[in-house]
Design an enzyme around this catalytic site. Structure first.
Site, PDB file in Angstrom:
ATOM      1  N   THR A   1      58.278  27.074  63.144  1.00  0.00           N
ATOM      2  CA  THR A   1      59.141  27.101  61.812  1.00  0.00           C
ATOM      3  C   THR A   1      58.302  27.213  60.633  1.00  0.00           C
ATOM      4  OG1 THR A   1      60.778  25.769  62.733  1.00  0.00           O
ATOM      5  CG2 THR A   1      61.130  25.833  60.554  1.00  0.00           C
TER       6      THR A   1
ATOM      7  N   ASP B   1      56.564  20.161  64.097  1.00  0.00           N
ATOM      8  CA  ASP B   1      56.516  19.904  65.484  1.00  0.00           C
ATOM      9  C   ASP B   1      55.510  20.823  65.963  1.00  0.00           C
ATOM     10  OD1 ASP B   1      57.032  19.194  68.129  1.00  0.00           O
ATOM     11  OD2 ASP B   1      59.332  19.616  68.139  1.00  0.00           O
TER      12      ASP B   1
ATOM     13  N   GLY C   1      55.112  23.733  64.748  1.00  0.00           N
ATOM     14  CA  GLY C   1      54.588  24.451  63.615  1.00  0.00           C
ATOM     15  C   GLY C   1      55.281  25.741  63.599  1.00  0.00           C
TER      16      GLY C   1
ATOM     17  N   ARG D   1      71.721  11.104  60.029  1.00  0.00           N
ATOM     18  CA  ARG D   1      70.989  11.686  58.637  1.00  0.00           C
ATOM     19  C   ARG D   1      70.867  10.471  57.596  1.00  0.00           C
ATOM     20  NH1 ARG D   1      69.698  17.218  58.967  1.00  0.00           N
ATOM     21  NH2 ARG D   1      71.591  18.578  59.793  1.00  0.00           N
TER      22      ARG D   1
ATOM     23  N   GLU E   1      59.102  19.439  53.856  1.00  0.00           N
ATOM     24  CA  GLU E   1      59.777  19.323  55.159  1.00  0.00           C
ATOM     25  C   GLU E   1      59.647  18.089  55.676  1.00  0.00           C
ATOM     26  OE1 GLU E   1      60.863  20.754  57.486  1.00  0.00           O
ATOM     27  OE2 GLU E   1      60.214  22.552  57.972  1.00  0.00           O
ATOM     28  N   ASP E   2      60.721  18.154  56.665  1.00  0.00           N
ATOM     29  CA  ASP E   2      60.934  16.561  57.289  1.00  0.00           C
ATOM     30  C   ASP E   2      60.086  16.278  58.397  1.00  0.00           C
ATOM     31  OD1 ASP E   2      62.036  18.722  58.833  1.00  0.00           O
ATOM     32  OD2 ASP E   2      63.857  17.676  59.170  1.00  0.00           O
TER      33      ASP E   2
ATOM     34  N   PHE F   1      62.083  12.052  70.052  1.00  0.00           N
ATOM     35  CA  PHE F   1      62.895  13.032  69.175  1.00  0.00           C
ATOM     36  C   PHE F   1      63.355  11.758  68.257  1.00  0.00           C
ATOM     37  CE2 PHE F   1      66.881  14.551  67.460  1.00  0.00           C
ATOM     38  CZ  PHE F   1      66.414  15.674  67.442  1.00  0.00           C
TER      39      PHE F   1
ATOM     40  N   ASP G   1      68.551  14.802  61.761  1.00  0.00           N
ATOM     41  CA  ASP G   1      69.565  14.570  62.488  1.00  0.00           C
ATOM     42  C   ASP G   1      69.533  14.802  64.202  1.00  0.00           C
ATOM     43  OD1 ASP G   1      69.277  17.410  62.619  1.00  0.00           O
ATOM     44  OD2 ASP G   1      71.432  17.667  63.170  1.00  0.00           O
TER      45      ASP G   1
END
Ligand code: 5GP
Length: 194
Positions: free
Chosen positions: A107, A103, A105, A165, A99-100, A152, A159
């Site tokens: 997702t 946050d 959790g 990106r 994962e990137d 953010f 992105d």
């Protein structure tokens, strides 16, 4: 210039690459003697997956999944579904979710349940970034690159409205960038996660 939207570089390129090599060594040691499947969560994890895979010295395959979420452009809303599923079965495989950023959790929880339904031999998570302070759902995360503050962030795969990106570092964006957007927002369509 688009780079003027950047507020601060939080993780420079050299530090990112150093940490990824160290994660690769840890994964290589932990999975010694096994074959590993990377599940790369598109699109945010593309850069990280590519560099991490090259830092792992094991037999390894890479599969990709695309998830979607609804909400505005920089806040996760909690509704997630699979837009594009894996190409191959993960049954009886040693699976590592790449994962990137984690946050809230939410997702990751959906993805975890989705993959567990396919009965892998084991399932673990490697995230480049962990925004711990915002966590709503706790899941075990075996490998974390960096903890980041509640801002953010963009760059290195992450992105904002599909931009940034290709920055080789992780950075925060100037608040004016979002302010401009929230003036225009009025119920956004579904957007691809990551
Ligand atoms: P969660 O479901 O954990 O709240 O959100 C996870 C997803 O939200 C990430 O995979 C990413 O797509 C998006 N996200 C959360 N925080 C950030 C951030 O700071 N920057 C970017 N670019 N995406 C984020």
């Amino acid at each position: 210039m688009w780079r003027e939207a950047i507020q601060q570089i939080l993780i420079p390129e050299a530090e990112l690459q150093r940490r990824i090599r160290s994660l690769g060594r840890a994964i290589t040691a932990d999975y010694a003697g096994k074959e590993l499947v990377f599940v790369s969560v598109l699109r945010g994890a593309i850069m990280f997956s590519a560099d991490l895979a090259r830092a792992v010295d094991l037999p390894l395959t890479i599969d990709c999944i695309t998830l979607s979420s609804y909400g505005d452009r920089h806040v996760s809303s909690g509704r997630v579904h699979v837009l594009k599923d894996l190409a191959d079965s993960v049954a009886d495989k040693h699976v590592l979710i790449v994962e990137d950023i984690v946050d809230t959790g939410i997702t990751l929880q959906h993805l975890w349940q989705h993959l567990m339904a396919h009965r892998p031999a084991d399932l673990h998570v490697c995230t480049l970034l962990d925004k711990r302070v915002r966590r709503q759902v706790e899941l075990p995360i075996r490998y974390v690159g960096f903890e980041v503050p509640d801002a953010f962030v963009v760059g290195y795969g992450l992105d904002y409205r599909q931009r940034y990106r290709n920055l080789p570092f992780i950075a925060s964006l100037r608040p004016e960038v979002f302010a401009e957007d929230s003036r225009q927002l009025s119920g956004c369509p579904a957007r691809e996660h990551g």
